[in-house]
Design an enzyme around this catalytic site. Sequence first.
Site, PDB file in Angstrom:
ATOM      1  CG  ASP A 163      -1.842  -1.211   1.206  1.00  0.00           C
ATOM      2  OD1 ASP A 163      -2.281  -1.607   0.120  1.00  0.00           O
ATOM      3  OD2 ASP A 163      -2.061  -1.776   2.282  1.00  0.00           O
ATOM      4  CG  HIS A 182      -1.891  -2.261  -7.547  1.00  0.00           C
ATOM      5  ND1 HIS A 182      -0.894  -2.626  -8.407  1.00  0.00           N
ATOM      6  CD2 HIS A 182      -1.611  -2.845  -6.377  1.00  0.00           C
ATOM      7  CE1 HIS A 182      -0.053  -3.426  -7.764  1.00  0.00           C
ATOM      8  NE2 HIS A 182      -0.481  -3.579  -6.543  1.00  0.00           N
TER       9      HIS A 182
HETATM   10  P1  IMO Z   1      -0.909  -4.317  -2.261  1.00  0.00           P
HETATM   11  O1  IMO Z   1      -0.411  -4.911  -3.542  1.00  0.00           O
HETATM   12  C1  IMO Z   1      -1.057  -4.593   2.069  1.00  0.00           C
HETATM   13  C2  IMO Z   1      -1.316  -8.550   3.925  1.00  0.00           C
HETATM   14  C3  IMO Z   1      -2.602  -8.923   4.621  1.00  0.00           C
HETATM   15  C4  IMO Z   1      -2.085  -9.844   5.707  1.00  0.00           C
HETATM   16  C5  IMO Z   1      -0.945 -10.580   5.011  1.00  0.00           C
HETATM   17  C6  IMO Z   1      -1.331 -11.951   4.465  1.00  0.00           C
HETATM   18  O2  IMO Z   1      -2.211  -3.642  -2.332  1.00  0.00           O
HETATM   19  O3  IMO Z   1       0.140  -3.469  -1.607  1.00  0.00           O
HETATM   20  P2  IMO Z   1      -2.755 -12.728   2.366  1.00  0.00           P
HETATM   21  O4  IMO Z   1      -4.214 -12.533   2.037  1.00  0.00           O
HETATM   22  O5  IMO Z   1      -1.833 -12.201   1.328  1.00  0.00           O
HETATM   23  O6  IMO Z   1      -2.461 -14.146   2.753  1.00  0.00           O
HETATM   24  O7  IMO Z   1      -2.528 -11.871   3.713  1.00  0.00           O
HETATM   25  O8  IMO Z   1      -0.554  -9.747   3.936  1.00  0.00           O
HETATM   26  N1  IMO Z   1      -1.456  -8.117   2.513  1.00  0.00           N
HETATM   27  C7  IMO Z   1      -1.343  -6.846   2.097  1.00  0.00           C
HETATM   28  N2  IMO Z   1      -1.155  -5.704   2.790  1.00  0.00           N
HETATM   29  N3  IMO Z   1      -1.122  -4.525   0.723  1.00  0.00           N
HETATM   30  C8  IMO Z   1      -1.269  -5.648   0.004  1.00  0.00           C
HETATM   31  O9  IMO Z   1      -1.191  -5.630  -1.334  1.00  0.00           O
HETATM   32  C9  IMO Z   1      -1.423  -6.886   0.685  1.00  0.00           C
HETATM   33  N4  IMO Z   1      -1.617  -8.166   0.301  1.00  0.00           N
HETATM   34  C10 IMO Z   1      -1.621  -8.910   1.435  1.00  0.00           C
HETATM   35  O10 IMO Z   1      -3.250  -7.796   5.160  1.00  0.00           O
HETATM   36  O11 IMO Z   1      -1.523  -9.099   6.767  1.00  0.00           O
HETATM   37 MG    MG Z   2      -3.100  -2.012  -1.793  1.00  0.00          MG
END
Ligand code: IMO
Ligand code: MG
Length: 479
Positions: free
Chosen positions: A22, A51
């Site tokens: 993020d 995204h």
């Molecule tokens: P973008 O691409 C922020 C976090 C989840 C959780 C951990 C495991 O938008 O930056 P999962 O469902 O992947 O098994 O969850 O990872 N998480 C993210 N946090 N941005 C993301 O993607 C995330 N994808 C997974 O909140 O703590």
């Molecule tokens: Mg995100």
Amino acid sequence: MSLSHLLKDIQTIAIICNQWGDTGKGKFSDYFASEWADVIARGTGGNNAGHTVVRDGKERTFHLLPAGIAYDNLGKINILGNGMVLDFQVLSAELDDLENEGISYNNLMISKDAHVIMPYHVARDRVVNQPQKNGGIGSTGKGIGPCYADKIARCGIRVSDLFDQDILASKIKKAMLFYPEQDLNVEKTTAYIAPLARRIKPLVRDTIAELHELIRQGKKILLEGAQGLLLSIEHGTYPYVTSSDSSLNGTAAGVGLSAKAIDLPLGTVKFPFMTRVGGGPFPTELGSTASEKYCQDEEITQELELRKYEIPYEMENGKIHYDTKNEKIRDLMNSADPLQQGVGIRLAAAEYGATTGRPRRTGWTDALAAKYAIKINATSKIILTKTDAIAGARNFSVCYGYIDGSTKQSTFRTEPAFLRRVSPVYNQYEGYQDISSVKCSGQLPPSLQKAISDFEKFTESSVAIVSVGREMDQTIVRD
Ligand code: IMO
Ligand code: MG
């Protein structure tokens, strides 16, 4: 803005996050996708990513599709790589949205080797990994972890398996053993996946061979990272991580490239505040464990926080609009109570999950963690993001060390017990007012310029870009 000096002689770029996701990768993926790249590829994760891309004031959130998909008229090729896990129901809904907008997707290629997220993966993720109250890590509940677990256990379903009925049936039979808590049967599961498989079949390719050929032809390639280094299964704060390697290496492997093939790895860092969503240690979190606990509460939403602090807002097409510069938000950011300060930053920066709507935990940027991530990702060129968001805070801090008992630590370690035990050591800087229309680095407030140069020295990196707003023209390119 002019990126020409950065892009000279560059054929491949990767945009990789150096924190917990993020960090505004979407803005830059969208920019390079529209203005520069011929090919846009994703290599890790699935629809756990979110995204957000803003173009001409219109906001779009992609979970699976790469940002280049919106530029079908420019002939860009989009690739969902071999390292991804794909939920075809979600992909199908994203394709429907494109059709409704009149955007074609015959420029999309899906790797035959990617793994398929099945309903039993989602069901287990929602029970075991998502609910933090029951000891889950706070996953997004999209089936990511169980799908990758099956991949590693060599019983996953790959995209190519969907087109061979015998292989598919034998894999589903195996899943019945692995998922005894679910009442699975071959006919029902096949009936679920068959129409989705038919829809995506024309898009399935040997994307590794295609990508290498496109590179040979001199096409410009953008790798769109997902998640962030601190969430990587290899290098993150295990077990509070996602189940793929979201580093530069993992992202490159996820499309069949060596990281050496990436000419310009650009690393995003949210600055001077950062966020984390879901469970896990976060040394600089404002309000510490009280904030972590508060953000775990499923009742806490953006709307609830706005109501609680009497901040006016409007709803339009299911999206919330409010003035992020509202005085009450500013007062919260300047509260003496760190928990409230964290709420203030969350409201000022609109930090609510693009995928789950959960409140993101907020704290000051941790330069130790960033230095660790930048080293592994080899992203010596850094993009600082969301820097405008804390305008109005009286002061801000950046963490340059930890105190562990009575000893000072100046290196990051991934063990949760260590990260929960330490207290951050900060450099404090004077706050700044609105910087969202600043166009060059020299016009940034002196305290922010000092913080950026301290950060560069400490992390041994060079800040190439500072983002001061959601729109592309709110971007400062440094010399
Ligand atoms: P973008 O691409 C922020 C976090 C989840 C959780 C951990 C495991 O938008 O930056 P999962 O469902 O992947 O098994 O969850 O990872 N998480 C993210 N946090 N941005 C993301 O993607 C995330 N994808 C997974 O909140 O703590
Ligand atoms: Mg995100």
